[in-house]
Design an enzyme around this catalytic site. Structure first.
Site, PDB file in Angstrom:
ATOM      1  N   GLU A 236     -18.225  25.548 -51.339  1.00 13.24           N
ATOM      2  CA  GLU A 236     -17.996  24.088 -51.321  1.00 13.24           C
ATOM      3  C   GLU A 236     -19.238  23.290 -51.690  1.00 13.24           C
ATOM      4  OE1 GLU A 236     -16.151  23.345 -47.479  1.00 13.24           O
ATOM      5  OE2 GLU A 236     -14.665  24.895 -47.827  1.00 13.24           O
TER       6      GLU A 236
ATOM      7  N   ASN B 178     -17.058  29.392 -54.393  1.00 13.49           N
ATOM      8  CA  ASN B 178     -15.766  29.284 -53.718  1.00 13.49           C
ATOM      9  C   ASN B 178     -15.563  27.836 -53.269  1.00 13.49           C
ATOM     10  OD1 ASN B 178     -13.479  30.675 -52.448  1.00 13.49           O
ATOM     11  ND2 ASN B 178     -14.430  30.159 -50.490  1.00 13.49           N
TER      12      ASN B 178
ATOM     13  N   HIS C 221      -5.920  25.819 -49.911  1.00 13.48           N
ATOM     14  CA  HIS C 221      -5.418  25.149 -48.700  1.00 13.48           C
ATOM     15  C   HIS C 221      -4.456  24.046 -49.141  1.00 13.48           C
ATOM     16  CE1 HIS C 221      -8.066  27.273 -45.970  1.00 13.48           C
ATOM     17  NE2 HIS C 221      -9.092  26.991 -46.747  1.00 13.48           N
TER      18      HIS C 221
ATOM     19  N   GLU D 142      -8.312  31.660 -49.707  1.00 15.45           N
ATOM     20  CA  GLU D 142      -8.083  31.133 -48.339  1.00 15.45           C
ATOM     21  C   GLU D 142      -6.726  30.442 -48.219  1.00 15.45           C
ATOM     22  OE1 GLU D 142     -11.247  28.643 -46.905  1.00 15.45           O
ATOM     23  OE2 GLU D 142     -12.812  29.859 -47.808  1.00 15.45           O
TER      24      GLU D 142
ATOM     25  N   ASP E 293      -3.390  28.831 -47.189  1.00 13.85           N
ATOM     26  CA  ASP E 293      -2.425  28.469 -46.147  1.00 13.85           C
ATOM     27  C   ASP E 293      -1.722  27.203 -46.615  1.00 13.85           C
ATOM     28  OD1 ASP E 293      -4.434  26.581 -45.533  1.00 13.85           O
ATOM     29  OD2 ASP E 293      -5.087  27.672 -43.765  1.00 13.85           O
TER      30      ASP E 293
HETATM   31  O1  G3I Z   1     -17.499  29.383 -31.233  1.00 13.20           O
HETATM   32  C1  G3I Z   1     -17.029  28.239 -30.524  1.00 13.20           C
HETATM   33  C2  G3I Z   1     -16.627  28.618 -29.144  1.00 13.20           C
HETATM   34  O2  G3I Z   1     -17.752  29.064 -28.450  1.00 13.20           O
HETATM   35  C3  G3I Z   1     -15.980  27.413 -28.452  1.00 13.20           C
HETATM   36  O3  G3I Z   1     -15.491  27.798 -27.207  1.00 13.20           O
HETATM   37  C4  G3I Z   1     -14.843  26.860 -29.290  1.00 13.20           C
HETATM   38  C5  G3I Z   1     -14.255  25.600 -28.698  1.00 13.20           C
HETATM   39  O4  G3I Z   1     -13.539  24.874 -29.660  1.00 13.20           O
HETATM   40  O5  G3I Z   1     -15.337  26.539 -30.567  1.00 13.20           O
HETATM   41  C6  G3I Z   1     -15.845  27.675 -31.256  1.00 13.20           C
HETATM   42  O6  G3I Z   1     -16.247  27.343 -32.545  1.00 13.20           O
HETATM   43  C7  G3I Z   1     -15.222  26.999 -33.471  1.00 13.20           C
HETATM   44  C8  G3I Z   1     -15.201  28.042 -34.580  1.00 13.20           C
HETATM   45  O7  G3I Z   1     -14.267  27.666 -35.563  1.00 13.20           O
HETATM   46  C9  G3I Z   1     -14.830  29.437 -34.076  1.00 13.20           C
HETATM   47  O8  G3I Z   1     -13.569  29.420 -33.509  1.00 13.20           O
HETATM   48  C10 G3I Z   1     -15.515  25.641 -34.040  1.00 13.20           C
HETATM   49  O9  G3I Z   1     -15.378  24.654 -33.028  1.00 13.20           O
HETATM   50  C11 G3I Z   1     -14.597  25.330 -35.180  1.00 13.20           C
HETATM   51  O10 G3I Z   1     -15.033  24.143 -35.820  1.00 13.20           O
HETATM   52  C12 G3I Z   1     -14.609  26.463 -36.193  1.00 13.20           C
HETATM   53  O11 G3I Z   1     -13.665  26.144 -37.180  1.00 13.20           O
HETATM   54  C13 G3I Z   1     -13.733  26.912 -38.374  1.00 13.20           C
HETATM   55  C14 G3I Z   1     -13.995  25.995 -39.555  1.00 13.20           C
HETATM   56  O12 G3I Z   1     -14.001  26.752 -40.748  1.00 13.20           O
HETATM   57  C15 G3I Z   1     -15.317  25.262 -39.454  1.00 13.20           C
HETATM   58  O13 G3I Z   1     -15.359  24.198 -40.361  1.00 13.20           O
HETATM   59  C16 G3I Z   1     -12.391  27.597 -38.566  1.00 13.20           C
HETATM   60  O14 G3I Z   1     -12.194  28.545 -37.525  1.00 13.20           O
HETATM   61  C17 G3I Z   1     -12.352  28.292 -39.931  1.00 13.20           C
HETATM   62  O15 G3I Z   1     -11.047  28.725 -40.180  1.00 13.20           O
HETATM   63  C18 G3I Z   1     -12.743  27.319 -41.012  1.00 13.20           C
HETATM   64  O16 G3I Z   1     -12.778  28.023 -42.237  1.00 13.20           O
HETATM   65  C19 G3I Z   1     -13.082  27.273 -43.425  1.00 13.20           C
HETATM   66  C20 G3I Z   1     -13.747  28.224 -44.383  1.00 13.20           C
HETATM   67  O17 G3I Z   1     -14.862  28.844 -43.779  1.00 13.20           O
HETATM   68  C21 G3I Z   1     -14.185  27.487 -45.661  1.00 13.20           C
HETATM   69  N1  G3I Z   1     -13.067  26.795 -46.270  1.00 13.20           N
HETATM   70  C22 G3I Z   1     -12.305  25.931 -45.369  1.00 13.20           C
HETATM   71  C23 G3I Z   1     -11.847  26.707 -44.122  1.00 13.20           C
HETATM   72  C24 G3I Z   1     -10.973  25.854 -43.255  1.00 13.20           C
HETATM   73  O18 G3I Z   1     -11.701  24.758 -42.735  1.00 13.20           O
END
Ligand code: G3I
Length: 364
Positions: A172, A213, A249, A280, A282
């Site tokens: 990105e 990507n 997405h 990715e 969905d």
């Molecule tokens: O690790 C913490 C955990 O300790 C805490 O308890 C929990 C509470 O909400 O949060 C956890 O962190 C989260 C993390 O995912 C792991 O679950 C973050 O808040 C959350 O923001 C994070 O979201 C991820 C997101 O990227 C971040 O922007 C999503 O899982 C993940 O699917 C998403 O993936 C991205 C790709 O990497 C790039 N392209 C877009 C895609 C979707 O946004």
């Protein structure tokens, strides 16, 4: 492109074809080729198309939920760590790299005969706080940031050397206005950081395919045009770029590109010498789901898979999670969800059947 009745007819046609149990087929020369029943797991069907079919894996769910874990093994030939290879998770404390979770996923993938996509060496999100705060306060100077970035890329790519087949080297880096994204890296290091990161990655892992990507680059638009230009510029500088990943997405309320537009877009990158992947996928919807939305969702999955299969060097098709039980969508888009191939009870939705049908019928 708006959703049309043609889309619905296509899905219907695929469902009808699905209901016919395909157990054999012949190629153009009339010779019998290896065939797989249409109700087989996606990885078996994709193998026949010489395509890797993948899913993002939620590390916590992988450890806690046996059904989730086992289905990944039977259904997919590739995995991507949804979060645990990102900088924030690898190095929450400066200087203390922790590869435990990522290595566990890689070991499990090996046991299941799966390949692993690396995601991601550099992204403006999910950066460690010590890094973002250090840069913001001036404690980390631009020169130091460059050293830190080089060390990160080389350390991480070296650790995973030989274990991944693709790396999202930069994720990105172009924004929604088709300009280089305004990140701490662009601000402090200038646009040359992208070439640097690719060169460092190549230095650390000579064989893995190095990818750019991004989202909203599946079809032909200003953002994918900007990537096309960026790739040309990088190749002109002999930067080792191997692949272009379109995330995929989608949301049913926005409509989708046609398969032919996806194909045309991927092919122009392939014509530059790159391979391509859909990385990715969905297809979310405004909750609650209904039959029409689920059929539309199937169409969204379908056009991306068809576009990939129609392209010449589209090597992998990855969904960003495969069950609605574990999805990033509801947490990010209020009121939206149900974006995956299986529902929260792991039951197949029309999108799953559609991917089976497309994989079974394609004559790649
Ligand atoms: O690790 C913490 C955990 O300790 C805490 O308890 C929990 C509470 O909400 O949060 C956890 O962190 C989260 C993390 O995912 C792991 O679950 C973050 O808040 C959350 O923001 C994070 O979201 C991820 C997101 O990227 C971040 O922007 C999503 O899982 C993940 O699917 C998403 O993936 C991205 C790709 O990497 C790039 N392209 C877009 C895609 C979707 O946004």
């Amino acid at each position: 492109m708006k959703l049309t009745s043609i889309a619905a007819v296509t899905v219907l046609a695929a469902s009808i074809l699905y209901s016919v149990s395909l157990t054999s087929s012949a190629d153009d020369a009339g010779t019998q080729r290896h065939t797989v029943p249409v109700d087989s797991p996606l990885r078996d069907l994709a193998k026949r198309q010489d395509l890797l079919i993948g899913t993002a894996v939620d590390y916590d769910a992988f450890n806690a939920d046996t059904v989730y874990r086992e289905r990944i093994a039977t259904e997919f030939s590739s995995i991507t760590a949804e979060n645990v290879m990102k900088w924030q998770l690898l190095e929450p404390e400066r200087g203390k790299l922790d590869f435990t979770a990522a290595d566990e996923l890689i070991a499990a993938a090996k046991r299941s005969g799966q390949k692993v996509r690396g995601h991601t060496l550099l992204w403006h999100n999910q950066l460690p706080t010590w890094l973002t705060e250090g840069v913001a306060s001036g404690e980390i100077s631009p020169a130091e940031l460059r050293n830190i970035l080089r060390k990160h890329v080389i350390d991480v790519a070296s650790h995973f050397r030989g274990k991944l087949y693709q790396w999202d080297v930069v994720n990105e880096v172009i924004d929604d206005d088709a300009n280089l994204r305004d990140t701490i890296f662009l601000q402090n290091l200038g646009p040359g950081y992208i070439a640097d990161v690719f060169r460092w990655a190549r230095q650390a892992d000579p064989k893995v395919k190095l990818y750019l990507n991004d989202y909203n680059v599946e079809g032909l638009n200003a953002k994918s045009d900007a990537y096309f230009q960026l790739v040309k510029d990088l190749l002109r500088q002999r930067v080792p770029v191997d692949g272009f990943g379109a995330q995929g997405h989608y949301g049913v309320q926005f409509g989708f590109h046609s398969a032919s537009e996806v194909m045309t877009n991927l092919r122009r990158f392939e014509d530059l010498g790159l391979e391509t992947s859909i990385t990715e996928v969905d297809v979310r919807m405004i909750m609650p789901p209904d039959t029409v939305k689920l059929q539309a969702q199937a169409q969204g999955y379908s056009v991306l898979l068809q576009g990939c299969l129609l392209a010449r060097k589209c090597t992998s098709f990855t969904v960003w999670g495969y069950t609605d039980k574990y999805s990033w969508v509801p947490g990010f888009f209020t009121g939206e969800g149900a974006a995956n191939l299986l529902d929260e009870n792991f039951a197949a939705k029309p999108g799953y059947r559609e991917l089976q049908a497309v994989l079974a019928l394609a004559g790649r």
